[in-house]
Design an enzyme around this catalytic site. Structure first.
Site, PDB file in Angstrom:
ATOM      1  N   HIS A   6       0.831  -1.204   0.000  1.00 57.08           N
ATOM      2  CA  HIS A   6       0.000   0.000   0.000  1.00 57.08           C
ATOM      3  C   HIS A   6       0.871   1.261   0.000  1.00 57.08           C
ATOM      4  O   HIS A   6       1.587   1.522   0.945  1.00 57.08           O
ATOM      5  CB  HIS A   6      -0.887  -0.041   1.250  1.00 57.08           C
ATOM      6  CG  HIS A   6      -1.820   1.110   1.383  1.00 57.08           C
ATOM      7  ND1 HIS A   6      -1.732   2.019   2.410  1.00 57.08           N
ATOM      8  CD2 HIS A   6      -2.860   1.508   0.612  1.00 57.08           C
ATOM      9  CE1 HIS A   6      -2.689   2.918   2.279  1.00 57.08           C
ATOM     10  NE2 HIS A   6      -3.388   2.623   1.203  1.00 57.08           N
ATOM     11  N   ARG A   7       0.834   2.000  -1.096  1.00 56.34           N
ATOM     12  CA  ARG A   7       1.734   3.152  -1.327  1.00 56.34           C
ATOM     13  C   ARG A   7       3.188   2.668  -1.281  1.00 56.34           C
ATOM     14  O   ARG A   7       4.069   3.386  -0.799  1.00 56.34           O
ATOM     15  CB  ARG A   7       1.510   4.269  -0.300  1.00 56.34           C
ATOM     16  CG  ARG A   7       0.042   4.648  -0.069  1.00 56.34           C
ATOM     17  CD  ARG A   7      -0.126   5.771   0.936  1.00 56.34           C
ATOM     18  NE  ARG A   7      -1.499   5.874   1.406  1.00 56.34           N
ATOM     19  CZ  ARG A   7      -1.910   6.673   2.380  1.00 56.34           C
ATOM     20  NH1 ARG A   7      -1.048   7.483   2.971  1.00 56.34           N
ATOM     21  NH2 ARG A   7      -3.182   6.690   2.749  1.00 56.34           N
ATOM     22  N   GLU A  33       0.009  -0.780  -4.673  1.00 59.50           N
ATOM     23  CA  GLU A  33      -1.107   0.159  -4.699  1.00 59.50           C
ATOM     24  C   GLU A  33      -0.484   1.540  -4.705  1.00 59.50           C
ATOM     25  O   GLU A  33       0.501   1.781  -3.993  1.00 59.50           O
ATOM     26  CB  GLU A  33      -1.985  -0.011  -3.451  1.00 59.50           C
ATOM     27  CG  GLU A  33      -3.291   0.793  -3.478  1.00 59.50           C
ATOM     28  CD  GLU A  33      -3.218   2.202  -2.906  1.00 59.50           C
ATOM     29  OE1 GLU A  33      -4.210   2.936  -3.014  1.00 59.50           O
ATOM     30  OE2 GLU A  33      -2.160   2.609  -2.356  1.00 59.50           O
ATOM     31  N   ASP A  35      -1.454   6.068  -5.619  1.00 56.39           N
ATOM     32  CA  ASP A  35      -2.478   7.097  -5.820  1.00 56.39           C
ATOM     33  C   ASP A  35      -1.987   8.077  -6.884  1.00 56.39           C
ATOM     34  O   ASP A  35      -0.802   8.423  -6.889  1.00 56.39           O
ATOM     35  CB  ASP A  35      -2.680   7.869  -4.506  1.00 56.39           C
ATOM     36  CG  ASP A  35      -2.886   6.931  -3.336  1.00 56.39           C
ATOM     37  OD1 ASP A  35      -3.994   6.416  -3.186  1.00 56.39           O
ATOM     38  OD2 ASP A  35      -1.911   6.702  -2.585  1.00 56.39           O
ATOM     39  N   HIS A  48      -0.281  10.683  -2.585  1.00 54.31           N
ATOM     40  CA  HIS A  48      -1.600  10.439  -2.000  1.00 54.31           C
ATOM     41  C   HIS A  48      -2.474  11.685  -1.931  1.00 54.31           C
ATOM     42  O   HIS A  48      -3.629  11.674  -2.375  1.00 54.31           O
ATOM     43  CB  HIS A  48      -1.458   9.834  -0.601  1.00 54.31           C
ATOM     44  CG  HIS A  48      -2.774   9.495   0.032  1.00 54.31           C
ATOM     45  ND1 HIS A  48      -3.485  10.388   0.786  1.00 54.31           N
ATOM     46  CD2 HIS A  48      -3.512   8.366  -0.016  1.00 54.31           C
ATOM     47  CE1 HIS A  48      -4.607   9.815   1.187  1.00 54.31           C
ATOM     48  NE2 HIS A  48      -4.653   8.586   0.714  1.00 54.31           N
ATOM     49  N   GLU A 108      -4.996   3.980  -7.924  1.00 55.15           N
ATOM     50  CA  GLU A 108      -6.167   4.663  -7.371  1.00 55.15           C
ATOM     51  C   GLU A 108      -6.246   6.079  -7.919  1.00 55.15           C
ATOM     52  O   GLU A 108      -5.333   6.890  -7.715  1.00 55.15           O
ATOM     53  CB  GLU A 108      -6.132   4.696  -5.835  1.00 55.15           C
ATOM     54  CG  GLU A 108      -7.441   5.312  -5.324  1.00 55.15           C
ATOM     55  CD  GLU A 108      -7.464   5.664  -3.844  1.00 55.15           C
ATOM     56  OE1 GLU A 108      -6.655   5.148  -3.060  1.00 55.15           O
ATOM     57  OE2 GLU A 108      -8.328   6.495  -3.494  1.00 55.15           O
ATOM     58  N   LYS A 110      -7.361   9.605  -7.601  1.00 56.70           N
ATOM     59  CA  LYS A 110      -7.781  10.467  -6.490  1.00 56.70           C
ATOM     60  C   LYS A 110      -8.684  11.578  -7.044  1.00 56.70           C
ATOM     61  O   LYS A 110      -8.281  12.739  -7.140  1.00 56.70           O
ATOM     62  CB  LYS A 110      -6.556  11.047  -5.776  1.00 56.70           C
ATOM     63  CG  LYS A 110      -5.896  10.041  -4.840  1.00 56.70           C
ATOM     64  CD  LYS A 110      -6.794   9.740  -3.634  1.00 56.70           C
ATOM     65  CE  LYS A 110      -6.143   8.848  -2.602  1.00 56.70           C
ATOM     66  NZ  LYS A 110      -7.111   8.162  -1.736  1.00 56.70           N
ATOM     67  N   ASP A 228       0.627  -1.801   4.536  1.00 60.54           N
ATOM     68  CA  ASP A 228       1.840  -0.970   4.578  1.00 60.54           C
ATOM     69  C   ASP A 228       3.068  -1.835   4.853  1.00 60.54           C
ATOM     70  O   ASP A 228       4.194  -1.361   4.759  1.00 60.54           O
ATOM     71  CB  ASP A 228       1.711   0.084   5.693  1.00 60.54           C
ATOM     72  CG  ASP A 228       0.532   1.025   5.476  1.00 60.54           C
ATOM     73  OD1 ASP A 228       0.121   1.204   4.319  1.00 60.54           O
ATOM     74  OD2 ASP A 228       0.019   1.585   6.478  1.00 60.54           O
TER      75      ASP A 228
HETATM   76  O1  G3P Z   1      -6.773   1.644  -2.207  1.00 61.40           O
HETATM   77  C1  G3P Z   1      -6.960   1.437  -0.868  1.00 61.40           C
HETATM   78  C2  G3P Z   1      -6.605   2.621  -0.018  1.00 61.40           C
HETATM   79  O2  G3P Z   1      -5.383   3.132  -0.467  1.00 61.40           O
HETATM   80  C3  G3P Z   1      -7.641   3.715  -0.036  1.00 61.40           C
HETATM   81  O3  G3P Z   1      -7.430   4.703   0.930  1.00 61.40           O
HETATM   82  O4  G3P Z   1      -6.664   6.900   1.722  1.00 61.40           O
HETATM   83  O5  G3P Z   1      -5.074   5.010   1.681  1.00 61.40           O
HETATM   84  O6  G3P Z   1      -5.805   6.065  -0.428  1.00 61.40           O
HETATM   85  P1  G3P Z   1      -6.182   5.703   0.967  1.00 61.40           P
HETATM   86 CA    CA Z   2      -4.815   4.728  -2.031  1.00 52.39          CA
END
Ligand code: G3P
Ligand code: CA
Length: 240
Positions: A6-7, A33, A35, A48, A108, A110, A228
């Protein structure tokens, strides 16, 4: 089960940087993942927030800054500030990594706060330029963005993100022609996952960071987990 960093491996490295993505591969991530936003000069960048201030030493909105201006900002985390791979990357830089590794990439969009004109088309064009269509899932909290992606190319995989309970979420996702639902961890149950699978929807869950929660979600037969800590998740998957 896809282990989505995640990121990137953002628990240990600055989020959404090339360093965080490369380190994620080393510890066993099978997906990334990230953004995306659009710059003043129409480049797709990986970060993000709409504003750079939380993660970089600077101020301003992505939409008001050019790529050249954005890439000059240093990372806010002191230990990583002088590293050469901790700047705001372009989506293209990450697509290069995805192309040459066995990885799934969740992009993702945004688009929930600011509407970036044509961001859906720009992202899909880049995915096609790098010929990684079969390794991509595009997600958004904004249902309109999911719809636009499917209108551009019905073959592009999409995931419908949500972090508050939605009545009839499966029906809503099907109506959007999404391929997956992406609920936050608190909203998931075994029953929901079963129902999603009966309706040909995959279920990828965010953001799962504790071993206990990771085990719970693995046992519910989720298709993917956003974490993470991809190294920790890799270890838990091999134990389960
Ligand atoms: O894609 C899942 C998650 O990343 C969504 O929330 O705020 O971490 O971008 P956020
Ligand atoms: Ca995200």
């Amino acid at each position: 089960m896809i282990n989505f960093a995640h990121r990137g491996a953002s628990g240990d490295y600055p989020e959404n940087t090339l360093l965080a993505f490369r380190e994620a591969i080393k510890v066993g991530a099978t997906g990334f993942e990230l953004d995306v936003h659009k710059t003043k000069d129409n480049k797709i960048v990986v970060i993000h927030d709409e504003d750079i201030e939380r993660t970089f030493l600077g101020k301003g909105l992505i939409k008001d800054l050019t790529l050249e201006e954005l890439q000059k900002f240093k990372c806010r985390k002191v230990l990583f500030r002088n590293l050469t791979n901790c700047y705001i990357p372009t989506l293209e830089e990450v697509l290069e990594i995805v192309k040459s590794n066995n990885l799934i990439l969740n992009i993702e969009l945004k688009t929930d706060e600011i509407h970036y004109i044509d961001i859906e088309k720009d992202v899909i064009d880049l995915v096609k330029k790098y010929e990684v269509e079969n390794k991509i899932i595009i997600s958004s909290f904004n249902p309109e963005s999911i719809k636009i992606c499917k209108d551009i190319d019905s073959e592009i995989k999409t995931g419908f993100l949500y972090c508050k309970p939605i009545v009839n979420v499966i029906e809503k996702a099907k109506k959007l022609k999404a391929n997956a639902i992406h609920p936050s961890f608190e909203l998931v149950s075994k029953k929901l996952i079963q129902k999603a699978h009966e309706n040909n929807l995959e279920v990828n869950i965010f953001t799962v960071n504790s071993p206990r929660d990771m085990r719970r979600v693995i046992n519910m037969k989720a298709d993917g987990i956003f974490t993470d800590y991809p190294g920790l998740l890799n270890q838990i998957i091999s134990e389960e």
